[in-house]
Design a protein around this motif. Structure first.
Motif, PDB file in Angstrom:
ATOM      1  N   ARG A  60      39.127  24.810 -55.246  1.00  0.00           N
ATOM      2  CA  ARG A  60      40.082  24.655 -54.147  1.00  0.00           C
ATOM      3  C   ARG A  60      39.403  24.445 -52.796  1.00  0.00           C
ATOM      4  O   ARG A  60      39.910  23.753 -51.923  1.00  0.00           O
ATOM      5  CB  ARG A  60      40.940  25.926 -54.014  1.00  0.00           C
ATOM      6  N   THR A  61      38.268  25.121 -52.586  1.00  0.00           N
ATOM      7  CA  THR A  61      37.653  25.139 -51.267  1.00  0.00           C
ATOM      8  C   THR A  61      36.145  25.298 -51.385  1.00  0.00           C
ATOM      9  O   THR A  61      35.641  25.822 -52.382  1.00  0.00           O
ATOM     10  CB  THR A  61      38.227  26.295 -50.415  1.00  0.00           C
ATOM     11  N   SER A  62      35.445  24.841 -50.380  1.00  0.00           N
ATOM     12  CA  SER A  62      33.982  24.981 -50.361  1.00  0.00           C
ATOM     13  C   SER A  62      33.531  26.229 -49.611  1.00  0.00           C
ATOM     14  O   SER A  62      32.354  26.580 -49.637  1.00  0.00           O
ATOM     15  CB  SER A  62      33.348  23.751 -49.705  1.00  0.00           C
ATOM     16  N   SER A  63      34.470  26.895 -48.932  1.00  0.00           N
ATOM     17  CA  SER A  63      34.106  28.099 -48.178  1.00  0.00           C
ATOM     18  C   SER A  63      35.311  29.015 -48.031  1.00  0.00           C
ATOM     19  O   SER A  63      36.463  28.594 -48.175  1.00  0.00           O
ATOM     20  CB  SER A  63      33.567  27.731 -46.791  1.00  0.00           C
ATOM     21  N   LEU A  64      35.033  30.254 -47.743  1.00  0.00           N
ATOM     22  CA  LEU A  64      36.050  31.281 -47.597  1.00  0.00           C
ATOM     23  C   LEU A  64      35.688  32.128 -46.384  1.00  0.00           C
ATOM     24  O   LEU A  64      34.583  32.664 -46.299  1.00  0.00           O
ATOM     25  CB  LEU A  64      36.084  32.143 -48.861  1.00  0.00           C
ATOM     26  N   SER A  65      36.605  32.226 -45.429  1.00  0.00           N
ATOM     27  CA  SER A  65      36.291  32.929 -44.189  1.00  0.00           C
ATOM     28  C   SER A  65      36.696  34.394 -44.198  1.00  0.00           C
ATOM     29  O   SER A  65      36.157  35.187 -43.420  1.00  0.00           O
ATOM     30  CB  SER A  65      36.958  32.236 -42.998  1.00  0.00           C
ATOM     31  N   THR A  66      37.638  34.750 -45.077  1.00  0.00           N
ATOM     32  CA  THR A  66      38.138  36.120 -45.082  1.00  0.00           C
ATOM     33  C   THR A  66      38.476  36.554 -46.507  1.00  0.00           C
ATOM     34  O   THR A  66      39.135  35.826 -47.238  1.00  0.00           O
ATOM     35  CB  THR A  66      39.422  36.247 -44.230  1.00  0.00           C
ATOM     36  N   LEU A  67      38.008  37.744 -46.870  1.00  0.00           N
ATOM     37  CA  LEU A  67      38.415  38.385 -48.118  1.00  0.00           C
ATOM     38  C   LEU A  67      38.893  39.774 -47.771  1.00  0.00           C
ATOM     39  O   LEU A  67      38.127  40.586 -47.232  1.00  0.00           O
ATOM     40  CB  LEU A  67      37.252  38.458 -49.114  1.00  0.00           C
ATOM     41  N   ILE A  68      40.159  40.042 -48.039  1.00  0.00           N
ATOM     42  CA  ILE A  68      40.700  41.372 -47.793  1.00  0.00           C
ATOM     43  C   ILE A  68      41.064  42.006 -49.128  1.00  0.00           C
ATOM     44  O   ILE A  68      41.970  41.548 -49.828  1.00  0.00           O
ATOM     45  CB  ILE A  68      41.911  41.322 -46.842  1.00  0.00           C
ATOM     46  N   ASN A  69      40.323  43.034 -49.473  1.00  0.00           N
ATOM     47  CA  ASN A  69      40.510  43.748 -50.738  1.00  0.00           C
ATOM     48  C   ASN A  69      41.530  44.859 -50.517  1.00  0.00           C
ATOM     49  O   ASN A  69      41.177  45.991 -50.199  1.00  0.00           O
ATOM     50  CB  ASN A  69      39.171  44.313 -51.215  1.00  0.00           C
ATOM     51  N   SER A  70      42.807  44.511 -50.681  1.00  0.00           N
ATOM     52  CA  SER A  70      43.883  45.430 -50.350  1.00  0.00           C
ATOM     53  C   SER A  70      44.574  46.031 -51.567  1.00  0.00           C
ATOM     54  O   SER A  70      45.274  47.028 -51.447  1.00  0.00           O
ATOM     55  CB  SER A  70      44.931  44.698 -49.487  1.00  0.00           C
ATOM     56  N   ALA A  71      44.396  45.435 -52.734  1.00  0.00           N
ATOM     57  CA  ALA A  71      45.071  45.941 -53.931  1.00  0.00           C
ATOM     58  C   ALA A  71      44.497  47.299 -54.330  1.00  0.00           C
ATOM     59  O   ALA A  71      43.351  47.628 -54.022  1.00  0.00           O
ATOM     60  CB  ALA A  71      44.911  44.952 -55.082  1.00  0.00           C
ATOM     61  N   GLY A  72      45.307  48.062 -55.040  1.00  0.00           N
ATOM     62  CA  GLY A  72      44.790  49.347 -55.495  1.00  0.00           C
ATOM     63  C   GLY A  72      45.816  50.160 -56.250  1.00  0.00           C
ATOM     64  O   GLY A  72      46.988  49.811 -56.346  1.00  0.00           O
ATOM     65  N   VAL A  73      45.345  51.279 -56.774  1.00  0.00           N
ATOM     66  CA  VAL A  73      46.194  52.228 -57.481  1.00  0.00           C
ATOM     67  C   VAL A  73      45.876  53.610 -56.918  1.00  0.00           C
ATOM     68  O   VAL A  73      44.738  53.875 -56.522  1.00  0.00           O
ATOM     69  CB  VAL A  73      45.944  52.160 -59.006  1.00  0.00           C
TER      70      VAL A  73
END
Length: 320
Positions: A99-112
């Motif tokens: 989809r993309t050559s770069s990623l500017s933000t990753l937010i790891n928000s999922a959880g239990v």
């Protein structure tokens, strides 16, 4: 002794909302991934990033629920991923590379949170496996894209990390009795230590990592709690409505998502990373003398972060 865990005098505070911290922020052309981006704080985070111009991808295990929550949100795409399944994470990361050559933000928000005992396919305790190992695998899998854009990686921890550090001798509760809150605390400490170790590895490439405490907010994360347990948090009034009192950490979802977005976008954090933040500022180390604000020393210790990273590499057979 100097520490990176020193507030920087942010103009924001516990009552600040996503609109406050994102005022004037333009993310046009940026690509972001938000796990858990179809519920609670994650949903507000994904919507706000998209409203600022970012292209947002939300990987979700529950496709029907995610599509229903995000169908009308421009700029947000839903993909498939299960944080408890390594093959699912790898497949999602491969699709991201297409989809993309770069990623500017990753937010790891999922959880239990505070669930009954469950284990992943490898036998690891479920809260640690989902909240930490799943996000560790995802970050490693997305590393080439993150590195290409000098991204920011934000992991949603919790003040619950103060419940427990990491028991490196029995992470999976094989010898000690299972306690759902101790397991949750251990996993949230892992989120904070992960940010320390990731930042140490990523800073040279411009990748900076943060962990955050969003506040105490009644969201679907509390689905495993009984009515008595929820009442014990004193977070609802007599009619069952949420009490909003940011000074006590009782926030709206817009206030709760503000710290993650501040970490992901604020120019004030340029050149900084590897820190735990709350109330839209870097948190001080908690001494246990006055309140629960701040980060426990065990959750920002570089030596412990390296021990966790080494263990994570061993358990997942993945690294950067």
């Amino acid at each position: 002794m100097t520490t990176a865990q020193t507030p920087i005098g942010s103009p924001f505070n516990a009552a600040s909302t996503v609109d406050d911290v994102m005022q004037g922020v333009d993310l046009t052309g940026r690509v972001a991934v938000v796990t858990g981006g179809y519920s609670g704080i994650g949903l507000v985070t994904a919507k706000t990033l998209a409203a600022a111009g970012a292209r947002v991808i939300v990987p979700a295990r529950d496709q029907e629920r995610a599509q229903a929550a995000l169908a009308s949100v421009a700029g947000v795409e839903v993909d498939t991923m299960d944080l408890s399944e390594p093959a699912s994470i790898a497949a999602f990361a491969a699709r991201m590379g297409e989809r993309t050559s770069s990623l500017s933000t990753l937010i790891n928000s999922a959880g239990v949170m505070a669930s009954a005992l469950f284990r992943d396919a490898d036998g690891h305790e479920g809260q640690f496996a989902t909240n930490h190992l799943g996000h560790y695998r995802l970050t490693c899998a997305l590393w080439p894209l993150l590195k290409a854009d000098g991204a920011r990686v934000v992991s949603v921890s919790s003040r619950g990390h103060q419940i427990a550090g990491i028991d490196f001798d029995d992470i999976d509760f094989r010898r000690r009795p299972y306690d759902k809150w101790v397991a949750y605390g251990q996993s949230k400490t892992a989120n904070a230590l992960f940010a320390v170790a990731l930042d140490a590895r990523g800073a040279a490439d411009g990748v900076r990592a943060f962990s955050v405490h969003p506040g105490q907010i009644l969201t679907p994360l509390a689905r495993h709690l009984s009515a008595e347990e929820v009442a014990g948090f004193d977070a609802q009034d007599a009619e069952g409505r949420p009490i909003i009192d940011p000074s006590r950490g009782l926030k709206t979802v817009d206030q709760g998502a503000a710290t993650s977005l501040w970490c992901a976008t604020s120019a004030a954090l340029e050149g900084r990373g590897g820190v735990y933040c709350e109330d839209c500022d870097i948190a001080p180390i908690n001494t246990g003398e006055q309140s629960r604000k701040g980060v426990a020393a065990w959750a920002c210790d570089p030596a412990l972060s390296e021990r966790l990273w080494t263990l994570s590499e061993d358990l997942t057979k993945l690294g950067l």
